[in-house]
Every structure is written in structure tokens, then in C-alpha cells.
Design a protein around this motif. Structure first.
Motif, PDB file in Angstrom:
ATOM      1  N   LEU A   4      75.510  16.092  22.709  1.00 18.11           N
ATOM      2  CA  LEU A   4      76.279  14.885  22.983  1.00 18.11           C
ATOM      3  C   LEU A   4      77.743  15.102  22.628  1.00 18.11           C
ATOM      4  O   LEU A   4      78.076  15.432  21.486  1.00 18.11           O
ATOM      5  CB  LEU A   4      75.731  13.706  22.176  1.00 18.11           C
TER       6      LEU A   4
ATOM      7  N   PRO B 177      79.616  10.653  21.992  1.00 22.06           N
ATOM      8  CA  PRO B 177      78.768   9.586  22.538  1.00 22.06           C
ATOM      9  C   PRO B 177      79.176   8.185  22.103  1.00 22.06           C
ATOM     10  O   PRO B 177      78.775   7.215  22.738  1.00 22.06           O
ATOM     11  CB  PRO B 177      77.376   9.940  21.983  1.00 22.06           C
TER      12      PRO B 177
ATOM     13  N   LEU C  26      69.361  17.803  17.786  1.00 20.75           N
ATOM     14  CA  LEU C  26      70.580  17.123  18.221  1.00 20.75           C
ATOM     15  C   LEU C  26      71.797  17.923  17.782  1.00 20.75           C
ATOM     16  O   LEU C  26      71.872  18.387  16.646  1.00 20.75           O
ATOM     17  CB  LEU C  26      70.640  15.718  17.598  1.00 20.75           C
TER      18      LEU C  26
ATOM     19  N   VAL D 288      75.962  17.091  18.104  1.00 20.44           N
ATOM     20  CA  VAL D 288      76.857  16.030  18.542  1.00 20.44           C
ATOM     21  C   VAL D 288      78.292  16.323  18.113  1.00 20.44           C
ATOM     22  O   VAL D 288      78.553  16.678  16.961  1.00 20.44           O
ATOM     23  CB  VAL D 288      76.390  14.655  17.998  1.00 20.44           C
TER      24      VAL D 288
ATOM     25  N   THR E  77      81.710  14.438  17.513  1.00 18.71           N
ATOM     26  CA  THR E  77      82.212  13.077  17.336  1.00 18.71           C
ATOM     27  C   THR E  77      83.246  13.047  16.223  1.00 18.71           C
ATOM     28  O   THR E  77      83.208  13.858  15.302  1.00 18.71           O
ATOM     29  CB  THR E  77      81.077  12.084  17.023  1.00 18.71           C
TER      30      THR E  77
END
Length: 595
Positions: free
Chosen positions: A156, A159, A182, A184, A186
């Protein structure tokens, strides 16, 4: 038992132009891993994710995926099909009874669209939607269609962009419950602490692997800096300051970071509180006087809707307020009215005679694209007075916000979105305002830049109002939280973001209950009981504000009377009584909200 590796890089190098973003990187994602990627904007985070997913080939080295791997990726590239309605994009051609009865699908639709019924009404072509709406649809499609098994890997990239506080909270809880692995990218530090158990920092072509979420990562960096030379003193102090806030916690935070407590205490033993609030308010009062900004009976409307209805709201010298609310509730409209950029439909706005407002909008269109970065700042001012005899030049402030000496001579038109945001904010600070109105200031900023911005704001001796979906930034930079709950009022939330989420949940439950209730016979009106309940809600909210203020006064009095044992006991008894009364009122408020 050996842990299965789902995806790995072996000796991977990747360059863009003259910059090497990944330099002989070897690293892997194990089954069940939850990894957050942090680093400076442009440092290679997105490139790492794209290479790991095989969307972008490496210049050298190899990328390995395990057999049977189910990989789903949310990239920053908009790949939604054209000519297809939203429902088909998200759930495909499955019959409505099938996807509407799937608990996993319903959870996604509840969290991202407000429920199956609202989603079912989305018959528009996805190509006609805004960038934020398309991003949300792409996330929903990925979460609905990915496998959620032990062999599932989600990648991701940002997200939480375009999600409000509620959306970020839902996504964190959804991913925490989800099976699979996962990775990610961010800048949302609260989200990182809630979701991941490892952190990868991309820096200078390398990927540094840390155990734990964002809080543990900050501790590890601070420990590493403490072992290095004193040339990194400034960087060490900034990390230690952030660590001190994380370790000591803020009133709005409900849980302590999970890292080694003894090590953290040792590193922050001589670090003072992040802000001297009393001193800042005293200085702000001297600069601003008693009147700062006051809304009196103000109504704000947009076509077909009233955002604020007969609101009276006063901002005092030194107030540091965070403003939350659902998208479209009127947060930006309220800031524009406070800034004088828009006029209310009714009522008036009083501005103190000494007030100098700086308003950070969500657009950066006013930047001079033809100038160099340093020129764009120096045309506002050569240096700025930070108070207490501290002064910094334009170049020094640029370095604080991530513009190195070389980058300062880059044309403004060549800057990335995050860099333009930083420059826009710095130009505002150079005007030396005493009131700052910031609309989504964290957009496109990396975690290091956010820490530097928070450090700058810690010394701001004025009134601050922040609209943001970044929960960490709100709790770190503001002293109180206010909310637009969609009822036309501006409400104080003593419990911060946690209270906002609880109130929003109660309102949603109440709306669902009303929707499920039998229709009222034609010609009847709301009962007297309903009117009485609304009046009691208003009374309770006022009482809660008074009790919260008294709690704060009692805490201060106890600190001032630390050597007077009898006085402390008396104050503590009163504090217990006040806290118990507040708890009872909060429970009654929730009962009335649901009823």
C-alpha cells in the motif's frame, strides 16, 4: 520452525536519472510481517514498493516471489477503468445479494463509503469522480478482491491519503484484523504505530530495518544518534524531543508506545516538555491583547446546505486548537471565514487590532514558479525573529524544513508537491504572524519533515488553528480539540480525537436506528421528549466544558502545592469528585445521542 519469505530483493540497485535510490539492497518480507516504510520525500520509498511488487524492474539484482503468492498493490498511479460504474469497479459483476451478504465486503463498504446502502447508490462512472474519490474506490477494490490468506501480501502506497480521521481509524482496525502480510508507505505516524511491527527506513540508497512501529523506530534512531559524533547534535536533539513526547504521552493518547521503557527514560532524562505553554500564552497575550478572533452568531452556507448555524466561538491569545470533522462538514469554510477570505451568510467576525493572520490553504498556486527556492523566501523576508533573542535566516529555516544548500537554488516550478507545501508554509512563517490557520498542513510531508515542522510550531507564540486528518500531528501540536459534527455547531471535545470517534459512532448508530424505525404518521411533529433531550444534550456539553476546565485548574494547583501535603489531599479529593461527575455526564451524553 523457519518463517516463509513471501517476497525479497537480492542485491537490487535502481536509479532514476543521476540519482541512485536503491543501492545493492537485500531485504525480504516474511509471512505474517507488518512493515511500514518511512524516509524523506523522493528518497526511494515508492520505488522500493514498485520494485518489490515487480511493477518496476531493477537495474541490477533480482526480485523473488514465493510460489502461490497472492499480491495486491495500491499504487499512486490511477488505474481505474473508464466507462465503468463504481459498483462494478469495486465488486465486479457479482449479484447484489452475494456481495451485500459477504461480511468482509460489508466491512469495507461500511468503512470507506458509510454503508452498503450508500455504496449501492453509486451508479456514476468512476472516471467522473475527484482524485480523492477515485483513490478511495481503488483502495476499496483492492481490499474486497485480495485474498486475505497467509499467502496474501498487500503493498500500500499512502493508503491514508484523502481519508478523514474516521477513515484512517477504520483502516487501521481493518488491517490489524486482516490475515496475511502488509508493506505500507505512509507519513501517518499514528497509523504506523497502530498497524506495523517492523519499520524500514529508506535513506541514501540503503534500507535500514527496525523492529517495532513508529515509536520504536524513533527510539532506535535516537539511540543510534546518541552513539554517533556530536556533529549530529541538532538531529539528535530533535529525535530526543519527539521521543520525549511519545514516551510521556499526551492527554488525548489512549495507549503508551510499546518500546523499551528504561532505554527511553534514559535518553530523555534531561529533555524538557515540548512546549512551555504558560510562557507561550503569556507572550501571546502581550502580542495579541485580549481579542484575537471572535465569531458572533455566524451562519455559513453553501448551495443547498447550512454548514454553521448561529455559531458563537472565541479564540484567545495562545490557543492551540485542532479542528476535526467529516469531509464536507465545513472545516475549510470555517478557516476561510476566520481568515477573512470568505464572508459569513449572517453574523459577524471580530478581529483584534493587533492580529496578523497567516492562512495556509490546501492549494499552493500562489508560489512564484519562475524564482529559485531561496529567492521565493527572501522576497518575503531575509530572516525571522523566533523570540527570546533567537533569529534564523531564510536559508537556515529552509534547511530546517528539508531544503539543503543545493536544493535551495532549485526553480520553484521544479519542486514536488511535498516540497511546494513546505515552501508555502515557510513563506507564511517568514511574515511573522501571530495567528496561524493551517488547512491540512501535513499533506505530502514525510515523517522527518513533520517532526521538524512540529518543532518549529512548538516555539510559535501565537494562536494556532489546525485542520488535519493526521491524528498524530493534531495531538502533538495542539492543546485542545474541536469538532464539526454536521449539526451546524462547533463543539469542544475534552477527550480529543478519541471522543470525536466515539461521538461519531454514536451518531451513526442513532441514524441507523432512526432509518430502521417505522415512519411517523403524516401530520405529526417531533415529540416534546425529543426537544427536551436536545436541550439536555446542550446542557450536558456546557457542564462537561466547565468540569474539564476545573480538572485542568486542579492539576495545576496540585503541582504548585506539591510541598503542602494537606492542600494536595484536599485538591485530590475535589479532583476525584469532579472526574466522577464528568464520567457520569459523558455516559448520559452517549445515552441521549443514541436515543
Amino acid at each position: 520452525m523457519a518463517v516463509r519469505t513471501l517476497a525479497a530483493l537480492e542485491g537490487v540497485t535502481k536509479s532514476w536519472g543521476t540519482r541512485t535510490l536503491l543501492d545493492d539492497v537485500t531485504i525480504g518480507v516474511a509471512a505474517g510481517a507488518r512493515i511500514g516504510i518511512v524516509g524523506r520525500n523522493g528518497g526511494g520509498k515508492t520505488t522500493l514498493l514498485e520494485v518489490l511488487s515487480k511493477l518496476t524492474p531493477p537495474d541490477s539484482g533480482r526480485v523473488i516471489h514465493a510460489g502461490g503468492l497472492h499480491l495486491g498493490a495500491l499504487t499512486q498511479v490511477d488505474d481505474l477503468p473508464t466507462g465503468v460504474d463504481v459498483r462494478t469497479v469495486v465488486v465486479g459483476n457479482r449479484p447484489e445479494h452475494e456481495w451485500a451478504g459477504d461480511a468482509r465486503v460489508r466491512d469495507v463498504l461500511d468503512g470507506l463509503f458509510g454503508g452498503v446502502e450508500r455504496f449501492a447508490a453509486l451508479e456514476r462512472d468512476a472516471s467522473g469522480l475527484s482524485g480523492g474519490e477515485r483513490r478511495r474506490i481503488a483502495l476499496a477494490r483492492l481490499l474486497v478482491t485480495s485474498e486475505a490468506t497467509d499467502d496474501d501480501l498487500l503493498l500500500l502506497d499512502e493508503p491514508t491519503n484523502h481519508l478523514d480521521v474516521e477513515g484512517v481509524d477504520w483502516l487501521a482496525r481493518h488491517l490489524a484484523r486482516r490475515r496475511g502480510s502488509l508493506v505500507v508507505v505512509t507519513h501517518d505516524r499514528w497509523f504506523l504505530d497502530s498497524v506495523v511491527d517492523r519499520t524500514w527506513e529508506v535513506s541514501d540508497g540503503r534500507v535500514h530495518d527496525y523492529e517495532g512501529g513508529y515509536s520504536a523506530y524513533v527510539l532506535a534512531r535516537a539511540e543510534r544518534a546518541a552513539r554517533e559524533s556530536t556533529e549530529e547534535a541538532k538531529r539528535q536533539n530533535l529525535m530526543r524531543k519527539e521521543l520525549a513526547w511519545l514516551r510521556r504521552g499526551a492527554p488525548a493518547r489512549t495507549s503508551k508506545p510499546k518500546f523499551r521503557i528504561a532505554a527511553a527514560d534514559a535518553l530523555i532524562a534531561d529533555v524538557p516538555p515540548v512546549r512551555d505553554t504558560v510562557e507561550l500564552v503569556k507572550f501571546a497575550s502581550a502580542r495579541l491583547g485580549k481579542t484575537v478572533l471572535e465569531l458572533e452568531d455566524v451562519t455559513v452556507t453553501v448551495p443547498g446546505r447550512t454548514l454553521l448555524d448561529d455559531v458563537t466561538w472565541r479564540l484567545g491569545p495562545g490557543d492551540r486548537l485542532g479542528l476535526v470533522g467529516v469531509n464536507g462538514a465545513g472545516k475549510t469554510s470555517l478557516l476561510r471565514v476566520l481568515a477573512g477570505a470568505a464572508a459569513p451568510a449572517a453574523g459577524r467576525v471580530r478581529t483584534g487590532s493587533t492580529v496578523r493572520i497567516a492562512y495556509l490553504s490546501q492549494e499552493a498556486a500562489e508560489l512564484p514558479d519562475s524564482k529559485r527556492v531561496i529567492e521565493a523566501v527572501e522576497e518575503v523576508k531575509q530572516s525571522v525573529d523566533l523570540g527570546k533573542g533567537r533569529e534564523q535566516s531564510a536559508s537556515q529555516l529552509l534547511e530546517t524544513l528539508g531544503f539543503g544548500r543545493d536544493r535551495q537554488w532549485t526553480p520553484v516550478g521544479d519542486l514536488s508537491g511535498g516540497e511546494r507545501r513546505r515552501l508555502q508554509l515557510l513563506r507564511l512563517l517568514m511574515t511573522e504572524p501571530n495567528v496561524l490557520l493551517l488547512d491540512e498542513p501535513t499533506n505530502d510531508l514525510d515523517t522527518d519533515t513533520l517532526a521538524s515542522l512540529e518543532d518549529l510550531l512548538d516555539g510559535f507564540a501565537g494562536t494556532l488553528v489546525v485542520v488535519s486528518h493526521d491524528r498524530y500531528f493534531l495531538e502533538r501540536s495542539c492543546d485542545s480539540t474541536w469538532a464539526l459534527l454536521g449539526d451546524g455547531a462547533v463543539r469542544h471535545l475534552p477527550g480529543g480525537v478519541e471522543e470525536y470517534l466515539a461521538r461519531r459512532e454514536a451518531l451513526v448508530v442513532a441514524e441507523d436506528a432512526r432509518a430502521a424505525a417505522p415512519a411517523r404518521p403524516a401530520g405529526t411533529t417531533a415529540s416534546a421528549d425529543s426537544r427536551a433531550a436536545r436541550k439536555e444534550l446542550t446542557r450536558i456539553e456546557r457542564a462537561l466544558e466547565r468540569l474539564t476546565t476545573r480538572e485542568s485548574e486542579l492539576h495545576t494547583a496540585m503541582a504548585d502545592s506539591a510541598t503542602d501535603h494537606e492542600r494536595v489531599l484536599a485538591l485530590d479529593a475535589e479532583l476525584r469528585t469532579v472526574s466522577a461527575e464528568r464520567a457520569d455526564l459523558e455516559e448520559r451524553w452517549l445515552e441521549l445521542s443514541v436515543d
